[in-house]
Design a protein around this motif. Structure first.
Motif, PDB file in Angstrom:
ATOM      1  N   ASP A 435       0.857  -1.175   0.014  1.00 58.93           N
ATOM      2  CA  ASP A 435       0.068   0.077  -0.233  1.00 58.93           C
ATOM      3  C   ASP A 435       0.863   1.289  -0.007  1.00 58.93           C
ATOM      4  O   ASP A 435       1.677   1.349   0.820  1.00 58.93           O
ATOM      5  CB  ASP A 435      -0.867  -0.155   1.368  1.00 58.93           C
ATOM      6  CG  ASP A 435      -1.679   1.289   1.357  1.00 58.93           C
ATOM      7  OD1 ASP A 435      -1.633   1.967   0.461  1.00 58.93           O
ATOM      8  OD2 ASP A 435      -2.255   1.194   2.360  1.00 58.93           O
ATOM      9  N   PRO A 436       0.860   2.041  -0.871  1.00 61.01           N
ATOM     10  CA  PRO A 436       1.809   3.439  -1.134  1.00 61.01           C
ATOM     11  C   PRO A 436       1.646   4.146   0.208  1.00 61.01           C
ATOM     12  O   PRO A 436       2.417   4.907   0.458  1.00 61.01           O
ATOM     13  CB  PRO A 436       1.268   3.962  -2.416  1.00 61.01           C
ATOM     14  CG  PRO A 436      -0.392   3.638  -2.622  1.00 61.01           C
ATOM     15  CD  PRO A 436      -0.090   2.178  -2.042  1.00 61.01           C
ATOM     16  N   ALA A 437       0.351   4.204   0.997  1.00 63.30           N
ATOM     17  CA  ALA A 437       0.282   4.831   1.927  1.00 63.30           C
ATOM     18  C   ALA A 437       0.816   4.359   3.142  1.00 63.30           C
ATOM     19  O   ALA A 437       0.899   5.164   4.339  1.00 63.30           O
ATOM     20  CB  ALA A 437      -1.051   5.523   2.201  1.00 63.30           C
ATOM     21  N   GLY A 451       1.460  10.463  -6.260  1.00 63.47           N
ATOM     22  CA  GLY A 451       2.706  10.323  -6.667  1.00 63.47           C
ATOM     23  C   GLY A 451       3.664   9.264  -6.123  1.00 63.47           C
ATOM     24  O   GLY A 451       4.619   8.684  -6.846  1.00 63.47           O
ATOM     25  N   TYR A 452       3.676   8.847  -4.795  1.00 60.65           N
ATOM     26  CA  TYR A 452       4.550   7.773  -4.393  1.00 60.65           C
ATOM     27  C   TYR A 452       4.081   6.622  -4.940  1.00 60.65           C
ATOM     28  O   TYR A 452       4.986   5.820  -5.294  1.00 60.65           O
ATOM     29  CB  TYR A 452       4.338   7.646  -2.766  1.00 60.65           C
ATOM     30  CG  TYR A 452       5.507   6.657  -2.195  1.00 60.65           C
ATOM     31  CD1 TYR A 452       6.696   7.035  -2.177  1.00 60.65           C
ATOM     32  CD2 TYR A 452       4.717   5.756  -1.733  1.00 60.65           C
ATOM     33  CE1 TYR A 452       7.611   5.938  -1.624  1.00 60.65           C
ATOM     34  CE2 TYR A 452       5.852   4.551  -1.145  1.00 60.65           C
ATOM     35  CZ  TYR A 452       7.107   4.992  -1.164  1.00 60.65           C
ATOM     36  OH  TYR A 452       8.029   4.113  -0.459  1.00 60.65           O
ATOM     37  N   ALA A 457       6.037   2.098  -9.037  1.00 68.41           N
ATOM     38  CA  ALA A 457       6.379   1.367 -10.142  1.00 68.41           C
ATOM     39  C   ALA A 457       7.756   1.699 -10.742  1.00 68.41           C
ATOM     40  O   ALA A 457       8.211   0.619 -11.265  1.00 68.41           O
ATOM     41  CB  ALA A 457       5.139   1.882 -11.195  1.00 68.41           C
ATOM     42  N   ALA A 458       8.016   2.921 -10.786  1.00 67.66           N
ATOM     43  CA  ALA A 458       9.414   3.148 -11.304  1.00 67.66           C
ATOM     44  C   ALA A 458      10.460   2.655 -10.485  1.00 67.66           C
ATOM     45  O   ALA A 458      11.467   2.078 -11.266  1.00 67.66           O
ATOM     46  CB  ALA A 458       9.730   5.038 -11.314  1.00 67.66           C
ATOM     47  N   LYS A 583       0.575  18.346 -10.712  1.00 65.48           N
ATOM     48  CA  LYS A 583       0.337  18.470  -9.402  1.00 65.48           C
ATOM     49  C   LYS A 583      -0.670  17.295  -8.839  1.00 65.48           C
ATOM     50  O   LYS A 583      -0.463  17.326  -7.675  1.00 65.48           O
ATOM     51  CB  LYS A 583      -0.631  19.778  -9.649  1.00 65.48           C
ATOM     52  CG  LYS A 583      -1.176  20.405  -8.340  1.00 65.48           C
ATOM     53  CD  LYS A 583      -2.124  21.602  -8.511  1.00 65.48           C
ATOM     54  CE  LYS A 583      -2.605  22.256  -7.318  1.00 65.48           C
ATOM     55  NZ  LYS A 583      -3.211  23.216  -7.183  1.00 65.48           N
ATOM     56  N   GLU A 584      -1.298  16.701  -9.737  1.00 67.05           N
ATOM     57  CA  GLU A 584      -1.961  15.615  -8.926  1.00 67.05           C
ATOM     58  C   GLU A 584      -1.215  14.330  -8.591  1.00 67.05           C
ATOM     59  O   GLU A 584      -1.587  13.520  -7.988  1.00 67.05           O
ATOM     60  CB  GLU A 584      -3.061  14.931 -10.256  1.00 67.05           C
ATOM     61  CG  GLU A 584      -2.477  14.360 -11.397  1.00 67.05           C
ATOM     62  CD  GLU A 584      -2.179  15.530 -12.715  1.00 67.05           C
ATOM     63  OE1 GLU A 584      -2.125  15.038 -13.688  1.00 67.05           O
ATOM     64  OE2 GLU A 584      -2.346  16.795 -12.351  1.00 67.05           O
ATOM     65  N   LEU A 585       0.139  14.540  -8.988  1.00 66.27           N
ATOM     66  CA  LEU A 585       1.241  13.372  -8.267  1.00 66.27           C
ATOM     67  C   LEU A 585       1.840  14.073  -7.072  1.00 66.27           C
ATOM     68  O   LEU A 585       3.064  13.712  -6.966  1.00 66.27           O
ATOM     69  CB  LEU A 585       1.940  12.900  -9.347  1.00 66.27           C
ATOM     70  CG  LEU A 585       1.327  11.935 -10.578  1.00 66.27           C
ATOM     71  CD1 LEU A 585       2.262  11.234 -11.648  1.00 66.27           C
ATOM     72  CD2 LEU A 585       0.380  10.897  -9.836  1.00 66.27           C
ATOM     73  N   GLY A 586       1.409  15.122  -6.756  1.00 58.87           N
ATOM     74  CA  GLY A 586       2.274  15.829  -5.688  1.00 58.87           C
ATOM     75  C   GLY A 586       3.263  16.717  -6.096  1.00 58.87           C
ATOM     76  O   GLY A 586       4.144  17.190  -5.382  1.00 58.87           O
ATOM     77  N   GLY A 587       3.166  17.094  -7.390  1.00 59.11           N
ATOM     78  CA  GLY A 587       4.503  17.895  -7.911  1.00 59.11           C
ATOM     79  C   GLY A 587       4.390  19.388  -7.316  1.00 59.11           C
ATOM     80  O   GLY A 587       3.441  20.039  -7.084  1.00 59.11           O
ATOM     81  N   VAL A 588       5.411  20.120  -7.495  1.00 61.22           N
ATOM     82  CA  VAL A 588       5.564  21.172  -7.077  1.00 61.22           C
ATOM     83  C   VAL A 588       5.794  22.269  -8.398  1.00 61.22           C
ATOM     84  O   VAL A 588       5.505  23.393  -8.635  1.00 61.22           O
ATOM     85  CB  VAL A 588       6.730  21.771  -6.046  1.00 61.22           C
ATOM     86  CG1 VAL A 588       6.818  23.236  -5.774  1.00 61.22           C
ATOM     87  CG2 VAL A 588       6.418  20.883  -4.830  1.00 61.22           C
ATOM     88  N   VAL A 589       6.444  21.868  -9.304  1.00 55.89           N
ATOM     89  CA  VAL A 589       6.716  22.538 -10.495  1.00 55.89           C
ATOM     90  C   VAL A 589       6.501  21.617 -11.939  1.00 55.89           C
ATOM     91  O   VAL A 589       6.575  20.414 -11.584  1.00 55.89           O
ATOM     92  CB  VAL A 589       8.307  23.060 -10.748  1.00 55.89           C
ATOM     93  CG1 VAL A 589       8.617  23.859  -9.375  1.00 55.89           C
ATOM     94  CG2 VAL A 589       9.416  21.857 -10.780  1.00 55.89           C
ATOM     95  N   ASP A 590       5.917  22.383 -12.763  1.00 53.37           N
ATOM     96  CA  ASP A 590       5.780  21.646 -14.053  1.00 53.37           C
ATOM     97  C   ASP A 590       6.935  21.251 -14.772  1.00 53.37           C
ATOM     98  O   ASP A 590       8.230  21.660 -14.396  1.00 53.37           O
ATOM     99  CB  ASP A 590       4.715  22.377 -14.997  1.00 53.37           C
ATOM    100  CG  ASP A 590       5.343  23.606 -15.433  1.00 53.37           C
ATOM    101  OD1 ASP A 590       6.617  23.876 -15.440  1.00 53.37           O
ATOM    102  OD2 ASP A 590       4.551  24.475 -15.815  1.00 53.37           O
ATOM    103  N   ALA A 591       6.841  20.904 -16.131  1.00 50.23           N
ATOM    104  CA  ALA A 591       8.130  20.525 -16.985  1.00 50.23           C
ATOM    105  C   ALA A 591       8.838  21.757 -17.469  1.00 50.23           C
ATOM    106  O   ALA A 591       9.971  21.370 -17.861  1.00 50.23           O
ATOM    107  CB  ALA A 591       7.626  19.679 -18.199  1.00 50.23           C
TER     108      ALA A 591
END
Length: 636
Positions: A435-437, A451-452, A457-458, A583-591
């Protein structure tokens, strides 16, 4: 004779870092003519770009944005301009970490997974940043690392290997080893993986190698599955020689300041030091400027508070520890955290300060060669009554000789299936199916968990791949060897403002080391591989003996308990707290490295790496900065 050699090598490796630090005193000659360093009274009211942080990334971006002469740039650096000769020394490698006046240094929270220790957070506090005080190892990760970064964007990102390789090439100038040395030690290099742009950041192979390194490197051939890539920069794991951040002419440290600031006389490139930026200002949703005070200030005293505006962009380059602090102090971050600090929320961005990663390491698993011979110069040097004087004399006689080595230049970066052929599949499956959480804090935001899950998977792919490196050991050519790094830890930590003093106290850093038990499972396998290496037939003639912890630590349970007492949570390679993720994966900045939810504000430093590369982070940070500069200029 053997006793004499043993004494010599022991003295050398025990005293090298400590004793030689004092060789380069303040009275020694200055090496570099500085560039334009302005006084506070000379700061203009507005610039095209304001770069917060004059470190590895910040100075690289500043140089690239000012080279056309069309745009003005102000760099605001917390640390000082230090031109003393000791900063240029390559003797002892990481001895730059010994001078705490050039460093931020404060403790993390206690780490329950590591017997409740605290770790000292050590990062550069000087013009030039951490590149001015690191161990000068110049390495890039594997192809799969950067392809992994791009994968989080569904195939639309150019941050894959193909997209970042041109910037690895642009970021530095390679100096190959002498042909005779390359032939003697079988040092492979391929110039096609390096650029020829004249960049003053140097990647240099030493002109000397300790003879024992030939044996150390060749011994890996006794282990199935190990390869020898064509170049340290090929993006392939294996056993290889790599360059250091050393100027090949002067044999001095090559770092961001010498490459992207010194000697650059541009009226559009201003720098101030000794100044702490504590807040980004906005006009609507657009970043418009920053507020700063002297770095000695402990509060935003009105008469000391200064404001400077940016016509185009604000660029945060204060690193993995301080970039999230500035964002949070400016109202960008997890709303509950900001509320606890009485900070008005500008953007509820849960990922700010989360996703902290660093390489786990230990130098404590040591093996000693009972039968060992050393270079005769070591006898000459250490037989002298005054060790430091003899060492300095030897260095000055031959700056590219034994004491001109910044750090070991021979290393193993090995895939987990090679390291743990009987265990890798089981460990990868257990990690992937969890479980990722399960091993994140109970109040973790849903986007961070998502995001985790994507990172799981990676990571699972890395653990199963022969194209990624999970194990690292760097060899010094000495009688005793003992470094092991876990390159892709799966535990995640955080960097958050102190709600009681969000601006002027250091942030609260929690590595959460070994909070995911899979990390300990992996490190146990790394430990057992190191034992397997020192038992190969090619090393038998040297009578290797495990000196710590010793053969009595002989079960996984005993190894795990021992590791909890000696593993360190940081190899000084923190990343991830302003992650380049949706953002939906917990990101702070875009590409394009813009902060989600606002305009005109980017982060350009190691904090944007969504996952650690399978290598030390200096070269990747330079490449990120070079690519970012092109992204910024594309909008001009």
């Amino acid at each position: 004779m053997m006793a004499k050699h043993s004494t010599a090598i022991a003295a050398f490796f025990s005293l090298l870092v400590i004793s030689l630090f004092n060789l380069f005193t303040e009275a020694s000659p200055r090496f570099i003519t500085p560039s334009k360093l302005i006084e506070q009274r000379e700061v203009e009211a507005e610039y095209d770009y304001v770069i917060v942080g004059g470190g590895t990334a910040g100075l690289t971006v500043a140089d690239r944005l000012t080279e056309s002469g069309n745009f003005t740039v102000l760099v605001i650096e917390y640390g000082d301009f230090d031109n003393s000769s000791s900063i240029f020394s390559v003797v002892g490698g990481g001895q730059g970490l010994s001078n705490r006046t050039r460093l931020f240094s404060f403790p993390s929270v206690r780490q329950p997974g590591l017997n409740n220790i605290t770790e000292q957070i050590v990062i550069g506090k000087i013009l030039g940043g951490s590149s001015a005080c690191n161990a000068m190892l110049f390495l890039r990760g594997q192809i799969e690392d950067y392809d992994g970064w791009a994968s989080f964007w569904g195939g639309t990102s150019t941050w894959d290997w193909k997209g970042i390789l041109p910037y690895f090439k642009k970021a530095s100038t390679l100096t190959p080893p002498p042909d005779s040395l390359a032939q003697e030690f079988n040092i492979k290099y391929d110039k096609s993986f390096w650029g020829d742009t004249g960049t003053r950041i140097f990647a240099t192979f030493p002109t000397f190698q300790w003879p024992q390194l030939k044996t150390n490197m060749n011994a890996f051939r006794d282990i199935a599955g190990i390869t020898y890539p064509p170049d340290a920069g090929s993006g392939l794991p294996g056993v290889f020689w790599f360059p250091s951040s050393v100027n090949p002419v002067t044999i001095t440290r090559s770092f961001a300041r010498t490459g992207h600031w010194d000697g650059i006389a541009r009226s559009n490139y201003h720098t101030i030091t000794g100044s702490k930026v504590f807040k980004v200002l906005f006009e609507g949703d657009t970043a418009s400027g920053v507020q700063y005070v002297p770095s000695t200030a402990r509060s935003a005293i009105t008469q000391n508070t200064k404001t400077v505006k940016a016509r185009r962009e604000i660029i945060l380059s204060t690193g993995t520890i301080h970039s999230p602090q500035i964002l949070q102090a400016s109202g960008i971050g997890p709303k509950d955290l900001l509320g606890s600090a009485d900070i008005t929320v500008k953007v509820d961005l849960p990922g700010v300060g989360q996703n902290l990663q660093d390489h786990l390491y230990t130098f404590s698993q040591t093996h000693t060669f009972e039968k060992f011979d050393v270079h005769p110069n070591l006898d000459d040097m250490t037989s002298n009554a005054t060790f430091a004087a003899a060492a300095q004399q030897l260095f000055e006689q031959d700056r590219s000789g034994p004491l001109g080595i910044g750090a070991g230049n021979a290393a193993a970066y090995l895939p987990f299936p090679v390291v743990a052929p009987d265990a890798f599949s089981k460990i990868a499956a257990a990690y992937e199916q969890a479980d990722p959480a399960a091993h994140l804090p109970s109040n973790t935001h849903a986007t961070i968990i998502a995001g985790y899950k994507a990172q799981q998977a990676a990571h699972a792919a890395i653990l199963r791949s022969n194209g990624s490196a999970s194990y690292n050991s760097v060899f010094k050519g000495g009688r005793t060897e003992g470094s092991t790094l876990h390159l892709h830890p799966v535990s995640r930590g955080s960097v958050n403002i102190d709600p009681k003093a969000p601006i002027f106290a250091e942030p609260i850093v929690d590595y959460r080391a070994l909070s995911n038990p899979i990390d300990l499972d992996i490190m146990i396998e790394l430990f057992k591989f190191t034992r397997r290496y020192f038992a190969v037939p090619s090393l038998a003639a040297f009578s290797p003996r495990e000196t710590n912890p010793g053969p009595s630590v002989d079960t996984d349970a005993k190894i795990g308990n021992w590791l909890r007492g000696v593993v360190r949570p940081s190899a000084f390679h923190p990343v991830g707290t302003c992650a380049m993720l949706p953002k939906e994966l917990g990101g702070v900045v875009d590409a394009e490295l813009f902060v989600h939810g606002v305009k005109g504000l980017r982060v350009v430093d190691a904090s944007v790496m969504p996952m650690l590369p399978g290598a030390y982070t200096q070269q990747s940070t330079y490449a990120i900065a070079e690519k970012a500069a092109d992204l910024i200029k594309a909008r001009q």
